[in-house]
Design an enzyme around this catalytic site. Structure first.
Site, PDB file in Angstrom:
ATOM      1  N   HIS A   1       0.847  -1.173  -0.051  1.00 57.53           N
ATOM      2  CA  HIS A   1       0.010  -0.251  -0.016  1.00 57.53           C
ATOM      3  C   HIS A   1       0.829   1.312   0.199  1.00 57.53           C
ATOM      4  CE1 HIS A   1      -3.539   2.274   1.375  1.00 57.53           C
ATOM      5  NE2 HIS A   1      -2.514   3.301   1.764  1.00 57.53           N
ATOM      6  N   GLU A   2       1.995   1.546   0.967  1.00 53.14           N
ATOM      7  CA  GLU A   2       2.339   2.612   1.057  1.00 53.14           C
ATOM      8  C   GLU A   2       3.406   2.636  -0.075  1.00 53.14           C
ATOM      9  OE1 GLU A   2       1.682   4.807   3.146  1.00 53.14           O
ATOM     10  OE2 GLU A   2       0.428   3.475   4.472  1.00 53.14           O
TER      11      GLU A   2
ATOM     12  N   HIS B   1       1.771   4.953  -2.849  1.00 53.12           N
ATOM     13  CA  HIS B   1       2.104   6.253  -2.654  1.00 53.12           C
ATOM     14  C   HIS B   1       3.337   6.725  -2.999  1.00 53.12           C
ATOM     15  CE1 HIS B   1      -1.902   6.919  -0.376  1.00 53.12           C
ATOM     16  NE2 HIS B   1      -1.319   6.118   0.402  1.00 53.12           N
TER      17      HIS B   1
ATOM     18  N   HIS C   1       3.271   6.918  -6.992  1.00 52.13           N
ATOM     19  CA  HIS C   1       2.212   7.784  -7.642  1.00 52.13           C
ATOM     20  C   HIS C   1       3.001   9.322  -7.541  1.00 52.13           C
ATOM     21  CE1 HIS C   1      -2.179   9.438  -7.137  1.00 52.13           C
ATOM     22  NE2 HIS C   1      -1.558   9.773  -8.373  1.00 52.13           N
TER      23      HIS C   1
ATOM     24  N   GLU D   1      -6.039   7.312  -2.319  1.00 51.91           N
ATOM     25  CA  GLU D   1      -5.723   6.067  -1.631  1.00 51.91           C
ATOM     26  C   GLU D   1      -5.784   4.992  -2.859  1.00 51.91           C
ATOM     27  OE1 GLU D   1      -4.328   5.623   1.268  1.00 51.91           O
ATOM     28  OE2 GLU D   1      -4.517   7.500   1.824  1.00 51.91           O
TER      29      GLU D   1
ATOM     30  N   TYR E   1     -10.824   6.360   2.257  1.00 45.30           N
ATOM     31  CA  TYR E   1     -10.223   4.851   2.308  1.00 45.30           C
ATOM     32  C   TYR E   1     -11.099   4.045   1.446  1.00 45.30           C
ATOM     33  CZ  TYR E   1      -6.449   6.319   5.166  1.00 45.30           C
ATOM     34  OH  TYR E   1      -5.254   7.192   5.680  1.00 45.30           O
TER      35      TYR E   1
END
Length: 674
Positions: free
Chosen positions: A463-464, A467, A470, A492, A607
């Protein structure tokens, strides 16, 4: 495969080693430079896009890295004096910038450019988006109001900045701590105790358990004694009581500011620029999903209740209900019994170094990138790793990222990504390369074993990194359109998208190996892990809805005196179906809800909202085309990541999907197949 590089990283180095005096001086220099640039714009007699709007945007291009670094240090530095100086720098910079956005003499030439319809129409799409965004920002900061009203708005906003920084600092600095005996921690594996600080009193050795994730989460999942879990819950919710009046004040100030600007509620003000647009759309989404999750949550509660009743009967104790401190323990027990799945068994196959390499390989292949680890980088702590990012095809440099994965005193205590430098265009047409840092709090290595991740930790890592990339893969001319400017109810989605790889058997078998034997994870264990994916999803998603509805209850209210602590307790019990008992009723459970003063006010719903988009993108393109399809990854980079915040997210998704997104894949992904 990630390679190693023994040289300085490409691109201008970021300076993380700062004294408090150096941080204060850097903040003062930035404030002076920014005021000087605004003075120049205010003095323009023949304003144009180039000498007015672009002038201000170039200032941001030039200063964003220095500003980001000196305010980032409050989250990571080991020296409290440095952290305090970083917090003070953030407050000074944000206060100064807010005042600059309220300068009427600057707004006049800017507005003259914005009012020239022909000149705006001649701009390219990114420059036009910049002009339109700047116009909104000035309006939302009070330009157009009379001087007295604007002054009151500035007073409120200045205080809100101070409240937010203090709230976050309290969470970072104030960990709870309990000393518990081995008997009180019955159920925890041996490696939980290895290397853990201890104290001995009355002949009993007791182990320190804090509210940091690697301490708290395993204890809440595995500690058999209900009283231990209850005490840990109480410790967690009694942290930072000083934050309750701060949150109360923030809610009151936000409502006052919204009303000065002509909005009925803070949520109306915030959501205006989001995809949702209106509070009613957010509430409809959350209440609708809550209703759909009801039957699934009822079933899960019944299973957990049966297990607890049996435990109480075996112990000869009365059954008094399910409580908040029971949720993780009995959800984990259901998973263990139904799927013969033990978190202790699973994590043996997820040593952090191997998992990190595997996850990076996934991102390299999916996004067409190549990573190079830099040895001996100049960073803020010895635990930190630094990587260069290159295009896999050709020799084009993309940027770099830092990994800071383990907990320590004073460090940010959740998981997040901090943009450190935005990618943008220099005046000579060359590229300023982006940089980002991932902060996490994964279990540390012990004398008996390397750092081992749970499968949830693996999903967090995926997940992180979403970011991180992105931010790194955005290709805009203006720093103004970096990660922080992406619509909050889409930001998210790219990170949630890559979580899906963590549930693919073929992917897991590539990097999950036993830390002692080197054997790959058994196919049977992978099958059980994947089969258990949606165990507890009803209650988990109700918990997310609780946080979202609590956030909206504070920020869509017209009552400036709503009781933030009481509302937290009331809504949590109603929505999650679990009682707080004596550990949470009327306590400071809201006091550590960092999102509320960390940029997610009236936006925690994002989220779940963004999961609609991430599930659709995964099912409709990546899964359909094959996870190894290079063209899909390139399409995704071009249409979703590259525009950053310069384009409406719905337009980006429509280009990637070839249609508007829908919710079918999302419902299936959380166990509500239609």
């Amino acid at each position: 495969m990630v390679v190693h590089l023994q040289r300085a990283a490409k691109g201008a180095a970021l300076a993380f080693r700062r004294t408090p005096a150096e941080i204060a001086a850097a903040a003062s220099a930035l404030i002076h430079r920014e005021r000087q640039a605004h003075d120049e714009v205010a003095a323009q007699r023949s304003p144009t896009f180039a000498n007015t709007i672009a002038r201000l945007a170039r200032l941001e291009n030039d200063t964003n890295a220095e500003s980001s670094v000196i305010t980032f240090l409050q989250n990571v530095d080991t020296d409290k004096h440095v952290r305090d100086a970083s917090s003070a720098a953030e407050q000074a910079l944000r206060t100064s910038r807010m005042a600059l956005l309220m300068r009427e003499d600057v707004y006049r030439p800017v507005k003259a450019v914005l009012d020239d319809a022909a000149a705006l129409a001649a701009l390219d799409p990114e420059d036009r988006a910049l002009a339109e965004k700047m116009a909104r920002e000035y309006r939302r900061n009070g330009l157009g109001l009379d001087a007295d009203t604007r002054k009151e708005l500035e007073r409120i906003r200045t205080r809100l900045i101070a409240v937010g920084i203090e709230f976050s600092r309290n969470i970072n600095e104030n960990d709870g701590r309990l000393l518990l005996s081995r008997a009180e921690l019955d159920g925890l594996p041996d490696d939980y105790f290895s290397g853990r600080p201890t104290e001995t009193a009355d002949g009993v050795e007791r182990f320190a358990v804090t509210t940091k994730y690697p301490d708290l989460v395993p204890a809440m999942q595995l500690a058999r004694r209900e009283d231990t879990r209850r005490r840990l819950q109480a410790m967690t919710e009694s942290r930072c009581p000083e934050n309750i009046p701060l949150l109360q004040e923030a809610v009151r100030l936000r409502l006052a500011a919204a009303r000065l600007l002509g909005y009925e509620t803070h949520a109306q003000f915030v959501l205006e620029d989001n995809m949702a647009r209106r509070p009613e759309a957010v509430l409809e989404f959350q209440h609708g999903l809550r209703e759909q999750l009801g039957p699934l949550a009822d079933k899960e509660l019944g299973e957990m209740e049966a297990l607890k009743r049996a435990d109480k009967e075996a112990a000869g104790e009365p059954y008094e209900g399910l409580f908040q401190w029971d949720a993780r323990y009995y959800a984990n027990l259901v998973k263990e019994r139904r799927h013969s799945l033990s978190e202790e068994e699973v994590k043996q196959y997820f040593p952090v170094a191997q998992v990190t390499r595997g996850v990076l390989d996934i991102y390299q292949e999916t996004l067409g990138l190549r990573f190079v680890r830099v040895d001996g980088p100049a960073v803020w702590h010895p635990d930190v790793e630094m990587y260069e990012v290159w295009e896999a095809a050709g020799d084009a440099f993309v940027g770099h990222f830092y990994l800071d994965l383990f907990p320590r005193d004073g460090k940010y205590n959740h998981a997040c990504v901090c943009p450190l430098r935005a990618g943008c265009e220099r005046p000579d047409g060359s590229r300023e390369y982006p940089a980002a840092a991932m902060l996490a709090n994964f279990p540390k290595p012990t004398p008996a074993a390397p750092a081992l991740l749970t499968h949830d930790d693996v999903i967090t890592l995926l997940h992180e990194f979403g970011h991180v990339f992105h931010h790194l893969c955005a290709r805009t001319r203006w720093a103004h359109f970096a990660l922080d400017s992406v619509q909050m109810d889409f930001v998210e989605a790219p990170s949630q998208l890559l979580e899906n790889w963590g549930w693919e058997p073929a992917v897991l078998r590539r990097f999950a190996v036993h830390h002692k034997t080197g054997e790959p994870i058994p196919e049977d264990l992978v099958a059980r892990l994947v089969a258990a994916k949606n165990e507890g999803s009803g209650l988990f998603n109700l918990r997310q809805i609780f946080f979202g509805l609590y956030d909206m209850a504070l920020h869509s209210t017209r009552d400036p005196d709503v009781d933030v602590a009481a509302r937290f307790s009331e809504l949590r019990e109603q929505i999650t179906r679990l009682s707080a008992g004596g550990a949470g009723a009327g306590s400071g459970g809201a006091a550590t809800f960092g999102h509320l003063l960390g940029g997610y006010d009236a936006q925690y719903y994002v989220y779940l909202w963004a999961k609609v988009f991430s599930a659709d993108m995964f099912a409709s393109r990546f899964k359909r085309d094959g996870l190894g399809c290079a063209q899909t990854g390139l399409d995704y980079r071009r249409e979703v990541l590259a525009p950053g915040g310069s384009r409406d997210a719905m337009a980006s998704m429509e280009r990637f999907l070839g249609r508007r997104p829908d919710h079918r894949a999302f419902l299936e992904s959380i166990g509500l197949a239609q």
